[in-house]
Design a protein around this motif. Structure first.
Motif, mmCIF file in Angstrom:
data_model
loop_
_atom_site.group_PDB
_atom_site.id
_atom_site.type_symbol
_atom_site.label_atom_id
_atom_site.label_comp_id
_atom_site.label_asym_id
_atom_site.label_seq_id
_atom_site.Cartn_x
_atom_site.Cartn_y
_atom_site.Cartn_z
ATOM 1 N N LEU A 61 46.478 21.762 -23.639
ATOM 2 C CA LEU A 61 46.645 21.449 -22.224
ATOM 3 C C LEU A 61 47.760 22.306 -21.631
ATOM 4 N N ALA A 62 47.460 23.051 -20.575
ATOM 5 C CA ALA A 62 48.447 23.905 -19.908
ATOM 6 C C ALA A 62 49.147 23.102 -18.820
ATOM 7 N N ILE A 63 50.460 23.026 -18.897
ATOM 8 C CA ILE A 63 51.260 22.240 -17.961
ATOM 9 C C ILE A 63 52.001 23.175 -17.017
ATOM 10 N N ASN A 64 51.687 23.103 -15.731
ATOM 11 C CA ASN A 64 52.365 23.934 -14.736
ATOM 12 C C ASN A 64 53.687 23.299 -14.331
ATOM 13 N N ALA A 65 54.651 24.143 -13.995
ATOM 14 C CA ALA A 65 55.953 23.647 -13.553
ATOM 15 C C ALA A 65 55.788 22.750 -12.340
ATOM 16 N N GLY A 66 56.402 21.577 -12.416
ATOM 17 C CA GLY A 66 56.347 20.633 -11.315
ATOM 18 C C GLY A 66 55.220 19.630 -11.403
ATOM 19 N N GLY A 68 52.936 16.722 -13.190
ATOM 20 C CA GLY A 68 53.047 15.695 -14.208
ATOM 21 C C GLY A 68 54.487 15.498 -14.647
ATOM 22 N N LEU A 69 54.665 14.708 -15.696
ATOM 23 C CA LEU A 69 56.015 14.419 -16.175
ATOM 24 C C LEU A 69 56.653 15.637 -16.835
ATOM 25 N N GLY A 70 55.919 16.278 -17.769
ATOM 26 C CA GLY A 70 56.471 17.440 -18.458
ATOM 27 C C GLY A 70 56.698 18.612 -17.546
ATOM 28 N N GLY A 71 55.778 18.825 -16.580
ATOM 29 C CA GLY A 71 55.956 19.918 -15.636
ATOM 30 C C GLY A 71 57.170 19.717 -14.747
ATOM 31 N N LYS A 72 57.445 18.449 -14.397
ATOM 32 C CA LYS A 72 58.639 18.157 -13.597
ATOM 33 C C LYS A 72 59.904 18.384 -14.426
ATOM 34 N N ALA A 73 59.870 17.983 -15.705
ATOM 35 C CA ALA A 73 61.013 18.240 -16.589
ATOM 36 C C ALA A 73 61.231 19.736 -16.763
ATOM 37 N N LEU A 74 60.136 20.496 -16.849
ATOM 38 C CA LEU A 74 60.217 21.949 -16.963
ATOM 39 C C LEU A 74 60.841 22.551 -15.714
ATOM 40 N N ALA A 75 60.424 22.094 -14.544
ATOM 41 C CA ALA A 75 60.930 22.660 -13.294
ATOM 42 C C ALA A 75 62.398 22.318 -13.057
ATOM 43 N N LEU A 80 63.188 13.443 -18.457
ATOM 44 C CA LEU A 80 62.617 12.455 -17.542
ATOM 45 C C LEU A 80 61.798 11.442 -18.329
ATOM 46 N N ARG A 81 61.621 10.269 -17.766
ATOM 47 C CA ARG A 81 60.819 9.229 -18.411
ATOM 48 C C ARG A 81 60.053 8.453 -17.359
ATOM 49 N N VAL A 82 58.932 7.890 -17.775
ATOM 50 C CA VAL A 82 58.186 6.935 -16.943
ATOM 51 C C VAL A 82 57.795 5.778 -17.850
ATOM 52 N N ASP A 83 57.897 4.565 -17.324
ATOM 53 C CA ASP A 83 57.596 3.383 -18.122
ATOM 54 C C ASP A 83 56.117 3.005 -18.068
ATOM 55 N N ASP A 84 55.384 3.547 -17.089
ATOM 56 C CA ASP A 84 53.941 3.286 -17.009
ATOM 57 C C ASP A 84 53.291 4.500 -16.357
ATOM 58 N N TYR A 85 52.906 5.470 -17.173
ATOM 59 C CA TYR A 85 52.463 6.777 -16.685
ATOM 60 C C TYR A 85 51.357 6.682 -15.628
ATOM 61 N N PRO A 86 50.300 5.883 -15.829
ATOM 62 C CA PRO A 86 49.177 5.921 -14.883
ATOM 63 C C PRO A 86 49.550 5.568 -13.443
ATOM 64 N N VAL A 87 50.576 4.736 -13.260
ATOM 65 C CA VAL A 87 50.916 4.293 -11.907
ATOM 66 C C VAL A 87 52.282 4.780 -11.449
ATOM 67 N N HIS A 93 49.842 13.490 -10.677
ATOM 68 C CA HIS A 93 48.925 12.918 -11.674
ATOM 69 C C HIS A 93 47.758 13.847 -12.019
ATOM 70 N N GLU A 94 48.058 15.152 -12.138
ATOM 71 C CA GLU A 94 47.021 16.104 -12.519
ATOM 72 C C GLU A 94 46.475 15.866 -13.927
ATOM 73 N N TYR A 95 47.273 15.264 -14.796
ATOM 74 C CA TYR A 95 46.889 15.172 -16.205
ATOM 75 C C TYR A 95 46.572 13.740 -16.632
#
Length: 303
Positions: A61-66, A68-75, A80-87, A93-95
């Motif tokens: 899976l290719a994660i662009n900067a900004g 999802g969670l990992g892309g935001k951490a990259l940018a 960063l953390r989320v306690d309930d990813y889907p919401v 929420h690209e991924y």
């Protein structure tokens, strides 16, 4: 992914796998995954390594900067953390599809920053909604810092090997022919560069955890030193009477480092450096710092 070096054969995936294992042990989370940031072009990382997953939904899976969670951490360059990813409202929420396929809910993402650039992202996750506490996130960040150290050491080792390959004689490099190998104590900016790289490489050897890789790099440093005093294809010299740490200390001393400088570079106490130096002098029949460096070069123990 970076090109493999025949003298430094481990790839980025090997480093990421080690980082994931450290994260799993430190956090107790059941799932971890991650990958390296692709060099060149817009910031993007690809998930290449998985641990504890039950599907292949995240692999490749290719994660662009900004994004999802990992892309935001990259940018941002921040964990960063989320306690309930889907919401989660703090991320895009690209991924969601791949994350849902793996059944992940609570996720932490840690950027790995080397030389002020994000080089990788590590994730830890659990399949139920869970408040990821500060202590758990701190443990994930520690895993990222450990990977940063490994990547920094790897880069330094590769840089030293590149210098040795391009400037050294004999088996390591090719710019000099065997009949132009300088005598011990040869001067010139090229050889000063080689000696600097040799000392850096020897200092790095003690920080590399992989024994196979450490042995390979140790052999490169030894071949370099021996190449100075014998032509390519010539018979090997006598066995090195010095211990690895004594050789490390002399490599630094040969550059003009003080005992305090040597201690700082090798992570030793100044008193320990003095002890190694005295032992090396005794073994090589020398009485001063200059004499022991000259004797080591004549014996093919230093370039």
């Amino acid at each position: 992914m970076r090109t493999l070096d025949p003298l430094y054969p481990h790839d980025d995936g090997d480093q990421i796998r080690g980082g994931l294992l450290t994260l799993l042990r430190g956090t107790g989370l059941p799932v971890a995954f991650g990958g390296m940031v692709q060099p060149g072009g817009p910031p993007r990382m690809t998930i290449t390594e998985l641990a504890g997953t039950t599907t292949a939904a995240l692999r490749g899976l290719a994660i662009n900067a900004g994004a999802g969670l990992g892309g935001k951490a990259l940018a941002l360059g921040l964990p960063l953390r989320v306690d309930d990813y889907p919401v989660a409202r703090s991320i895009s929420h690209e991924y969601d599809g791949p994350v849902a396929a793996e059944g992940l809910r609570s996720v932490v993402a840690v950027p790995v920053v080397v030389h002020r650039e994000v080089r990788a992202v590590l994730y830890g996750a659990v399949r139920q909604r869970l408040a990821l506490g500060d202590r758990l996130v701190a443990a994930a960040v520690d895993a990222g810092r450990e990977l940063e150290r490994r990547l920094t050491d790897r880069d330094a080792a590769r840089a030293a090997l590149t210098t040795l390959r391009t400037a050294a004689p004999g088996p390591v490099g090719s710019r000099r022919s065997p009949d132009t190998v300088p005598a011990p104590g040869a001067a010139g900016p090229e050889w000063e560069e080689v000696r600097q790289a040799h000392a850096e490489l020897r200092g790095l050897l003690r920080r590399i955890d992989d024994p196979e890789l450490r042995d390979r790099l140790d052999a490169v440093a030894d071949r370099l030193a021996g190449a100075v005093t014998r032509p390519e294809g010539g018979p090997p010299g006598p066995a090195n009477p010095l211990s690895p740490r004594e050789t490390d200390v002399l490599a630094c001393v040969a550059l003009g480092c003080t005992n305090a400088d040597v201690a700082d570079q090798l992570g030793l106490r100044p008193e320990t450096v003095k002890s190694y130096l005295r032992s090396a002098m005794r073994k090589l029949g020398a009485h001063t710092r200059l004499e022991v460096v000259v004797a080591a070069r004549r014996a093919g123990l230093l370039p």
